[in-house]
Design a protein around this motif. Structure first.
Motif, PDB file in Angstrom:
ATOM      1  N   THR A  16       0.811  -1.226   0.000  1.00 29.86           N
ATOM      2  CA  THR A  16       0.000   0.000   0.000  1.00 29.86           C
ATOM      3  C   THR A  16       0.835   1.263   0.000  1.00 29.86           C
ATOM      4  OG1 THR A  16      -0.116   0.022   2.430  1.00 29.86           O
ATOM      5  CG2 THR A  16      -1.843  -1.189   1.247  1.00 29.86           C
ATOM      6  N   GLY A  17       2.103   1.134   0.330  1.00 30.14           N
ATOM      7  CA  GLY A  17       2.947   2.326   0.385  1.00 30.14           C
ATOM      8  C   GLY A  17       2.823   3.085   1.693  1.00 30.14           C
ATOM      9  N   LYS A  18       2.030   2.559   2.629  1.00 30.53           N
ATOM     10  CA  LYS A  18       1.866   3.176   3.946  1.00 30.53           C
ATOM     11  C   LYS A  18       2.026   2.106   5.017  1.00 30.53           C
ATOM     12  CE  LYS A  18      -1.337   6.771   2.349  1.00 30.53           C
ATOM     13  NZ  LYS A  18      -2.689   7.377   2.545  1.00 30.53           N
ATOM     14  N   THR A  19       2.546   2.505   6.164  1.00 30.47           N
ATOM     15  CA  THR A  19       2.759   1.546   7.245  1.00 30.47           C
ATOM     16  C   THR A  19       1.422   1.046   7.776  1.00 30.47           C
ATOM     17  OG1 THR A  19       4.786   2.719   7.844  1.00 30.47           O
ATOM     18  CG2 THR A  19       3.901   1.150   9.452  1.00 30.47           C
ATOM     19  N   GLN A  20       1.221  -0.271   7.730  1.00 33.06           N
ATOM     20  CA  GLN A  20      -0.036  -0.886   8.155  1.00 33.06           C
ATOM     21  C   GLN A  20       0.178  -1.726   9.413  1.00 33.06           C
ATOM     22  OE1 GLN A  20      -3.076  -0.423   6.558  1.00 33.06           O
ATOM     23  NE2 GLN A  20      -1.969   1.093   5.319  1.00 33.06           N
ATOM     24  N   LEU A  21      -0.817  -1.697  10.291  1.00 31.90           N
ATOM     25  CA  LEU A  21      -0.744  -2.421  11.563  1.00 31.90           C
ATOM     26  C   LEU A  21      -1.806  -3.511  11.586  1.00 31.90           C
ATOM     27  CD1 LEU A  21       1.009  -1.809  14.204  1.00 31.90           C
ATOM     28  CD2 LEU A  21      -1.146  -1.054  15.200  1.00 31.90           C
ATOM     29  N   ARG A  22      -1.419  -4.689  12.049  1.00 33.47           N
ATOM     30  CA  ARG A  22      -2.385  -5.778  12.224  1.00 33.47           C
ATOM     31  C   ARG A  22      -3.012  -5.664  13.613  1.00 33.47           C
ATOM     32  NH1 ARG A  22      -1.951  -9.877   8.480  1.00 33.47           N
ATOM     33  NH2 ARG A  22      -2.940 -11.371   9.895  1.00 33.47           N
ATOM     34  N   VAL A  23      -4.339  -5.663  13.666  1.00 29.64           N
ATOM     35  CA  VAL A  23      -5.072  -5.538  14.932  1.00 29.64           C
ATOM     36  C   VAL A  23      -5.703  -6.883  15.262  1.00 29.64           C
ATOM     37  CG1 VAL A  23      -6.912  -4.342  16.173  1.00 29.64           C
ATOM     38  CG2 VAL A  23      -5.553  -3.115  14.461  1.00 29.64           C
ATOM     39  N   TYR A  24      -5.526  -7.331  16.500  1.00 32.31           N
ATOM     40  CA  TYR A  24      -6.033  -8.626  16.954  1.00 32.31           C
ATOM     41  C   TYR A  24      -7.045  -8.431  18.074  1.00 32.31           C
ATOM     42  CZ  TYR A  24      -2.009 -10.557  14.485  1.00 32.31           C
ATOM     43  OH  TYR A  24      -1.092 -10.894  13.534  1.00 32.31           O
ATOM     44  N   GLY A  25      -7.975  -9.366  18.169  1.00 38.45           N
ATOM     45  CA  GLY A  25      -8.900  -9.376  19.296  1.00 38.45           C
ATOM     46  C   GLY A  25      -8.255 -10.121  20.449  1.00 38.45           C
ATOM     47  N   GLU A  26      -8.310  -9.560  21.635  1.00 36.50           N
ATOM     48  CA  GLU A  26      -7.676 -10.178  22.788  1.00 36.50           C
ATOM     49  C   GLU A  26      -8.590 -11.238  23.382  1.00 36.50           C
ATOM     50  OE1 GLU A  26      -5.914  -8.923  27.184  1.00 36.50           O
ATOM     51  OE2 GLU A  26      -6.685  -7.413  25.808  1.00 36.50           O
ATOM     52  N   GLU A  27      -8.103 -12.445  23.519  1.00 36.49           N
ATOM     53  CA  GLU A  27      -8.870 -13.518  24.126  1.00 36.49           C
ATOM     54  C   GLU A  27      -8.846 -13.374  25.641  1.00 36.49           C
ATOM     55  OE1 GLU A  27     -10.704 -15.969  23.109  1.00 36.49           O
ATOM     56  OE2 GLU A  27     -10.496 -15.589  20.967  1.00 36.49           O
TER      57      GLU A  27
END
Length: 353
Positions: free
Chosen positions: A113-124
């Motif tokens: 994408t050319g932009k810094t992307q963050l992976r978001v997770y659901g906390e168990e």
């Protein structure tokens, strides 16, 4: 091979003996000789603690949806924490913001994408389970199969063992016409065993000639007590015929669903399997003959049952709770297993959808 045979190879079903057809008037033992906790229970009429304990093994064989997995069954709740963090359940990609944990950066997506992307997770997280089990005299009835009180007890045990196997804390409320027993959810088996013990004790106090009058308001009292304990991010399972449900009950259920996963398991007779008979029902003090062979009587009772179910479905549409009726003509384990396995849409969330 049937689902029940797959769950219990060899046919080792605790209730393989013929279930007893019983009514509130005909199911009771000799007056003054009611069963006591620990006594041998009559199948379909009274619960046996040993049978509830024996459900642990078949419940562990059920392949129910994992928490956080896409929901494709009628009984699966959200069961995911309402906060986000580093867990195992991927939620989304979003742009990196200053202060975010750099370990969660998705470098491939960032390059693409050319932009810094963050992976978001659901906390168990661990989710406490509250089982609200009705053992009032109104539950001491069935035209065919097990009594409603027995089906509610079996279903509570199934749900409790499943929650325990998932690592959740289990507790709840068992209420009768004369009181409420509360067990705070705790880790391990002790809390569930205490709940099942109180459940069997209250179940064995039910009989047609009980001196305790029926109290429809006990449903509201149990819900109020649960609200006073302020559960949040919990799974609340209500097993009842919902006798006495009114405007106050509805308000309390809405309040519970606001911060919890609410599951309603209404217990009812299966009208498609019951043979028309004449029965006598009682609230412990008065008796009333009901002629199910009369078409007008059957029609009126069917209308009442339909109206109650419609009110529950309207509540489901409004607040997004799960509503899954249980009938008295089948074992609770089989019904719950089928409910988990059958495809269905996710219960609607508040606001529709």
């Amino acid at each position: 091979m049937t689902l029940l045979q797959r769950l219990l190879p060899g046919g080792g079903w605790p209730w393989s003996r013929a279930r007893t057809t019983a009514s509130a008037a005909g199911a009771a033992p000799t007056p003054g000789a009611g069963p006591t906790p620990g006594a041998v229970a009559t199948p379909g009429v009274y619960l046996a603690l040993g049978d509830l304990l024996a459900l642990e093994h078949p419940v562990r064989r059920l392949r129910w949806p994992a928490r956080g997995a896409p929901v494709h069954s009628q009984l699966a709740g959200r069961h995911r924490a309402r906060v986000r963090g580093r867990g195992l359940d991927f939620i989304e990609l979003r742009p990196y913001l200053p202060g975010d944990d750099t370990r969660s950066i998705d470098w491939r997506a960032s390059v693409r994408t050319g932009k810094t992307q963050l992976r978001v997770y659901g906390e168990e997280r661990e989710h406490p389970t509250w089982l609200v089990v009705d053992q009032r005299i109104s539950m001491f009835f069935a035209r065919r199969g097990a009594l409603r009180s027995v089906v509610a007890g079996e279903a509570a045990a199934v749900w409790g063992w499943r929650a325990l196997a998932a690592g959740d804390r289990v507790g709840g409320l068992v209420f009768g016409d004369d009181g409420i027993d509360a067990i705070t959810p705790g880790r391990g088996r002790r809390s569930l065993l205490r709940l099942l013990d109180r459940l069997v004790a209250r179940n064995h106090r039910l009989r047609a000639d009980t001196p305790c009058p029926a109290d429809p308001e006990q449903l509201d009292a149990a819900l109020a007590q649960l609200l006073a304990r302020a559960p949040r991010d919990a799974v609340v399972v209500v097993l009842s015929d919902l006798d006495g449900m009114g405007a106050r009950s509805r308000e309390q259920l809405i309040a519970l669903a606001r911060h919890n996963d609410l599951v309603l398991l209404p217990i009812r007779d299966d009208p498609g399997t019951a043979r028309p008979v004449r029965v006598v029902v009682t609230d412990g003090s008065l008796q009333l003959p009901v002629d199910h062979t009369d078409e007008a009587v059957r029609s009126r009772l069917a209308d009442l049952a339909h109206a109650r179910m419609e009110s529950l479905l309207a509540l489901r549409r409004e607040i997004g709770c799960v509503v899954f009726p249980l009938v008295t003509s089948e074992p609770a384990l089989l019904q719950l297993a089928r409910g988990m396995a059958s495809p269905a849409a996710r219960a609607p969330r508040p606001g529709g959808g």
